[in-house]
Design a protein around this motif. Structure first.
Motif, mmCIF file in Angstrom:
data_model
loop_
_atom_site.group_PDB
_atom_site.id
_atom_site.type_symbol
_atom_site.label_atom_id
_atom_site.label_comp_id
_atom_site.label_asym_id
_atom_site.label_seq_id
_atom_site.Cartn_x
_atom_site.Cartn_y
_atom_site.Cartn_z
ATOM 1 N N GLY A 1 0.917 -1.694 0.150
ATOM 2 C CA GLY A 1 0.293 0.147 -0.080
ATOM 3 C C GLY A 1 0.896 1.178 0.234
ATOM 4 O O GLY A 1 0.248 2.408 0.060
ATOM 5 N N SER A 2 1.904 1.122 0.230
ATOM 6 C CA SER A 2 3.063 1.962 -0.010
ATOM 7 C C SER A 2 2.996 2.391 -1.455
ATOM 8 O O SER A 2 2.963 2.361 -2.240
ATOM 9 N N TRP A 3 3.722 4.096 -1.632
ATOM 10 C CA TRP A 3 3.932 4.495 -2.394
ATOM 11 C C TRP A 3 5.262 4.798 -2.817
ATOM 12 O O TRP A 3 6.416 5.286 -2.027
ATOM 13 N N LYS A 4 5.743 4.098 -3.861
ATOM 14 C CA LYS A 4 7.226 4.912 -4.503
ATOM 15 C C LYS A 4 6.761 5.816 -5.822
ATOM 16 O O LYS A 4 6.629 6.100 -6.202
ATOM 17 N N VAL A 5 7.704 6.948 -5.133
ATOM 18 C CA VAL A 5 7.422 8.122 -5.762
ATOM 19 C C VAL A 5 8.594 8.863 -6.077
ATOM 20 O O VAL A 5 9.947 8.999 -5.775
ATOM 21 N N GLU A 6 9.069 9.159 -7.714
ATOM 22 C CA GLU A 6 9.943 9.800 -8.706
ATOM 23 C C GLU A 6 10.106 10.938 -8.824
ATOM 24 O O GLU A 6 8.649 11.765 -9.606
ATOM 25 N N VAL A 7 11.042 11.209 -8.182
ATOM 26 C CA VAL A 7 10.653 13.610 -8.361
ATOM 27 C C VAL A 7 11.779 13.597 -9.400
ATOM 28 O O VAL A 7 13.338 13.012 -9.042
ATOM 29 N N GLU A 8 11.677 14.725 -9.763
ATOM 30 C CA GLU A 8 12.740 15.047 -11.193
ATOM 31 C C GLU A 8 13.008 17.057 -10.242
ATOM 32 O O GLU A 8 11.648 17.630 -10.099
ATOM 33 N N SER A 9 13.825 17.683 -9.940
ATOM 34 C CA SER A 9 14.200 18.784 -10.132
ATOM 35 C C SER A 9 15.570 19.529 -11.305
ATOM 36 O O SER A 9 16.186 18.436 -11.830
ATOM 37 N N ASP A 10 15.953 20.620 -10.330
ATOM 38 C CA ASP A 10 17.090 20.658 -11.244
ATOM 39 C C ASP A 10 18.874 20.014 -11.011
ATOM 40 O O ASP A 10 19.395 20.242 -11.629
ATOM 41 N N LYS A 11 18.209 19.461 -9.824
ATOM 42 C CA LYS A 11 18.795 18.909 -9.534
ATOM 43 C C LYS A 11 19.568 16.789 -9.736
ATOM 44 O O LYS A 11 20.393 16.442 -8.957
ATOM 45 N N GLY A 12 18.610 16.897 -10.484
ATOM 46 C CA GLY A 12 18.153 15.469 -11.211
ATOM 47 C C GLY A 12 17.398 14.737 -10.555
ATOM 48 O O GLY A 12 16.207 15.504 -10.103
ATOM 49 N N SER A 13 16.729 13.525 -10.400
ATOM 50 C CA SER A 13 15.870 12.806 -10.154
ATOM 51 C C SER A 13 16.644 11.851 -8.590
ATOM 52 O O SER A 13 17.470 11.595 -8.933
ATOM 53 N N GLU A 14 15.343 12.032 -7.889
ATOM 54 C CA GLU A 14 15.135 11.226 -7.029
ATOM 55 C C GLU A 14 14.274 10.491 -6.973
ATOM 56 O O GLU A 14 13.095 10.576 -7.430
ATOM 57 N N THR A 15 13.916 9.177 -5.519
ATOM 58 C CA THR A 15 13.456 8.437 -5.249
ATOM 59 C C THR A 15 13.023 8.388 -3.881
ATOM 60 O O THR A 15 13.567 8.608 -3.505
#
Length: 713
Positions: free
Chosen positions: A120-134
């Motif tokens: 039930g948890s969520w893996k969230v991928e985020v992009e910014s000017d510093k790159g991608s993080e999860t």
């Protein structure tokens, strides 16, 4: 250990969700992170006057007052206008975040992908000017809003011989026409609902101002342009201030949402007035709107008239201060139908096959596609929530008024519906918080057991009689959330009864709140209502708005001195809308009004005792309405530059309970040795002036005469 929550979106929905999760749930139960792709909070709402890069013009005025555009636990400042500008809403949200902080707000971080895990948890991928993080979160809350991407119809080219933009990008005439090699022509506005009417009125205001303002022009020869508005059917167009006493010729005025959300006018308990609109319901609603406006709108234009078969159709409503009088004046011309094709500088309208040529620019008020706001959700989740890109008004089917889906207990939604109310967003945030804290609460379980929002939403997608705002009506939704959450409504006391004997019982978000902020907010709304009902507040503004355009003028001059002939003036008067100027103001500290009129009259004076004595007469003034002071004033025009104000002539004082036919006002002015006593009578039919009278009594060493003038449409 605290549960981790990811909120996508730092607009009003995301901020109120974070506040409820962090400040209204048990302490330390949640740790909240908010991601937003923008470099600021606020979503649509910019926080400064110069932020023109978003989807909303920073100077756009809200179409609901601050009594509705608010959360229950933060009142507006008393100095804020009744209808704030977009940048002021952004400032309000900054104050809200500062007051109710605690979330980790990460701006410039775009959520590009989410994956629902088996636990039930969520893996969230985020992009910014510093790159991608999860990162992994226990809960995901979607607060991305409804304005995913402007809709650009397939039949409209991206590039053409003339500029074409979406209404969300319109800022001013100069930027609209910067790539045009034309001088003059038609500005085509496509889209007949709320944004189309607002956009057409905004462009007309800019054009009128450029034509009638002194000094250098913003565009060359602005008088050679006109506006063509393509709308498939008319809407009821309401001004921002309406009246709870429409049958009076001297009606009281209030911000439009106060009479609209008067609970005393509706049988209790409330039923949903939106969604499917039967013929019977349509007739009732159309009759209410006609009565509220005092007209079927035929007195403005045949194209704005709502009668016949249209009274059986579900109504459409829009808000605009000046649109209708621009239509009456001819600056805005309406073409009924839909844009079917565009080529060169010519548009074709269906089904009439009318061709509109000589187009200088096109503005598409065609709405928004909400689907891109959900692009980060996995396909399986989109399928579960019945996501349908082909239904932009109802893109998903969620339980209990757009908050969640029973099959996805760790996923919540706030604000994902068309034209969300701030009170409903706050209630949605409260309900999601309750689902994630005390889901077994009896009132909540009863509400969920009887909820039919998902099948109702799916049925409305194919309903030809679906309402303009199908989510549900504001008051009904607030009632249903309050029942589910066992939230009591604060009494709205001390408001005087209306003509029907019923009290004013205004719904606001603060009435479902608690604490000092909510009490102060309810008190401010009550004070506003009392001032409008008992002290003639907002009448000056209503009169100012309704003066716009052309009037027939008949004036009688009666002189008691042989040196000044008595006689009669027949002619026309025109109130020409423009941006406020600083001309004549006492100093740099004095603030200019937002808008003003250049008043121009022209006609013929004929002497009573000597009909052979007849001559043309003309005069100009500048009329100004100061919203902060709620005052209407008249200024002399300069003789050397009659488009500019010179000095104050008089300021109107509206009189309460004078028993006249309409609203009475008085003023006086000492001009050297001559005293001008001025009397006004403004006669309204609901929200619009039908006629008005202006009389002067002038006495001085060499003057003794009376002027009585009547203005009629």
């Amino acid at each position: 250990m605290a549960k981790k929550i990811c909120i996508v979106g730092a607009g009003p929905s995301g901020l109120v969700a974070a506040k409820n999760l962090l400040h209204d749930a048990p302490a330390d139960l949640f740790k909240v992170t908010i991601f937003d792709a923008q470099s600021r909070i606020g979503g649509l709402w910019p926080a400064n006057k110069d932020d023109a890069g978003g989807l909303v013009h920073p100077l756009m005025v809200t179409n609901q007052s601050r009594h509705t555009v608010q959360f229950s636990d933060l009142t507006w400042d008393e100095s804020d206008p009744q209808f704030p500008k977009a940048w002021q809403v952004g400032k309000y949200l900054e104050r809200y975040l500062n007051r109710y902080g605690g979330a980790d707000v990460r701006l410039g971080h775009k959520v590009v992908k989410t994956d629902l895990q088996s636990d039930g948890s969520w893996k969230v991928e985020v992009e910014s000017d510093k790159g991608s993080e999860t990162a992994t979160f226990d809960y995901l809350l979607v607060a991305t809003g409804f304005f995913g991407k402007p809709i650009w119809p397939d039949y409209v080219p991206r590039e053409a011989d003339v500029p074409i933009i979406h209404s969300s990008k319109y800022r001013d005439l100069k930027s609209l026409l910067v790539t045009s090699n034309r001088r003059g022509g038609k500005i085509l506005v496509v889209g007949g609902q709320m944004s189309g009417i607002e956009t057409a009125a905004t462009i007309a205001t800019h054009l009128s101002s450029d034509i009638h303002s002194p000094g250098e022009k913003i565009i060359e020869e602005p008088e050679k342009y006109s506006i063509y508005h393509v709308a498939h059917r008319p809407s009821w167009v309401f001004p921002l201030f309406t009246t709870p006493t429409p049958t009076s010729s001297a009606p009281a005025f209030l911000p439009c949402d106060l009479p609209s959300y008067n609970l005393a006018n509706r049988p209790q308990p409330l039923t949903n007035s939106q969604g499917h609109i039967s013929v019977e319901t349509a007739r009732i609603l159309n009759t209410i709107y006609k009565s509220s406006l005092g007209t079927n709108q035929s007195d403005f234009s045949a194209e704005t008239k709502i009668d016949g078969d249209l009274l059986d159709a579900q109504p459409f409503v829009a808000m605009s201060q000046y649109y209708m009088n621009f239509v009456r004046s001819g600056l805005i011309k309406i073409s009924k139908g839909k844009l079917s094709s565009f080529s060169g500088n010519t548009a074709t309208i269906s089904p009439s096959k009318e061709e509109i040529s000589d187009i200088a620019a096109v503005v598409l008020a065609t709405g928004f596609d909400p689907s891109p706001s959900l692009s980060f959700l996995p396909p399986s989740v989109l399928e579960t929530i019945s996501h349908s890109p082909s239904h932009p008004s109802l893109p998903v089917a969620l339980a209990f008024h757009g908050t969640h889906h029973p099959s996805l207990p760790t996923l919540g939604f706030v604000g994902l519906y068309r034209s969300p109310y701030w009170g409903v967003m706050e209630m949605q945030a409260r309900l999601v918080t309750r689902l994630w804290t005390f889901p077994d609460a009896p009132s909540l379980q009863r509400a969920l057991a009887s909820d039919d929002t998902i099948p109702r939403t799916l049925a409305l997608r194919a309903d030809p009689r679906v309402s303009q705002f199908p989510m549900g009506d504001y008051a009904f939704l607030m009632q249903e959330f309050a029942r589910a959450l066992s939230v009591p409504i604060t009494p709205f006391s001390a408001a005087p009864p209306l003509a029907n004997g019923k009290p004013l019982d205004v719904l606001t978000p603060a009435r479902y709140g608690s604490g000092a902020e909510a009490a102060a907010s309810v008190g401010a709304t009550r004070a506003t209502a009392v001032a409008g009902l008992c002290r003639a507040r907002f009448v000056a503004g209503a009169a100012f708005r309704s003066l716009q355009g052309e009037w027939r003028l008949s004036r009688t001059l009666t002189s008691r001195l042989p040196s000044h002939p008595s006689g009669r003036f027949e002619g026309a008067a025109s109130f020409r809308l423009r941006d406020g100027t600083r001309d004549g103001l006492p100093g740099p500290a004095a603030h200019a009004v937002a808008l003003e009129y250049l008043y121009v009259e022209d006609g013929t004076f004929t002497a009573r005792d000597g009909p052979g004595l007849s001559f043309r007469a003309a005069r100009r003034y500048v009329w100004r309405y100061d919203e902060a002071a709620d005052t209407l004033s008249v200024w002399f025009a300069r003789t050397d530059d009659p488009a500019r104000a010179d000095y104050l002539f008089h300021e109107l004082e509206f009189l309460v309970d004078e028993g006249g036919k309409g609203w009475l006002a008085k003023a006086s002015h000492l001009c050297v040795e001559d005293l001008y006593d001025v009397q006004y009578e403004f006669n309204f039919n609901a929200v619009n002036l039908t006629d008005w009278k202006l009389g002067y009594t002038v006495r001085g060493p060499k003057k003794d005469y009376t002027i009585d003038g009547t203005y009629s449409r």
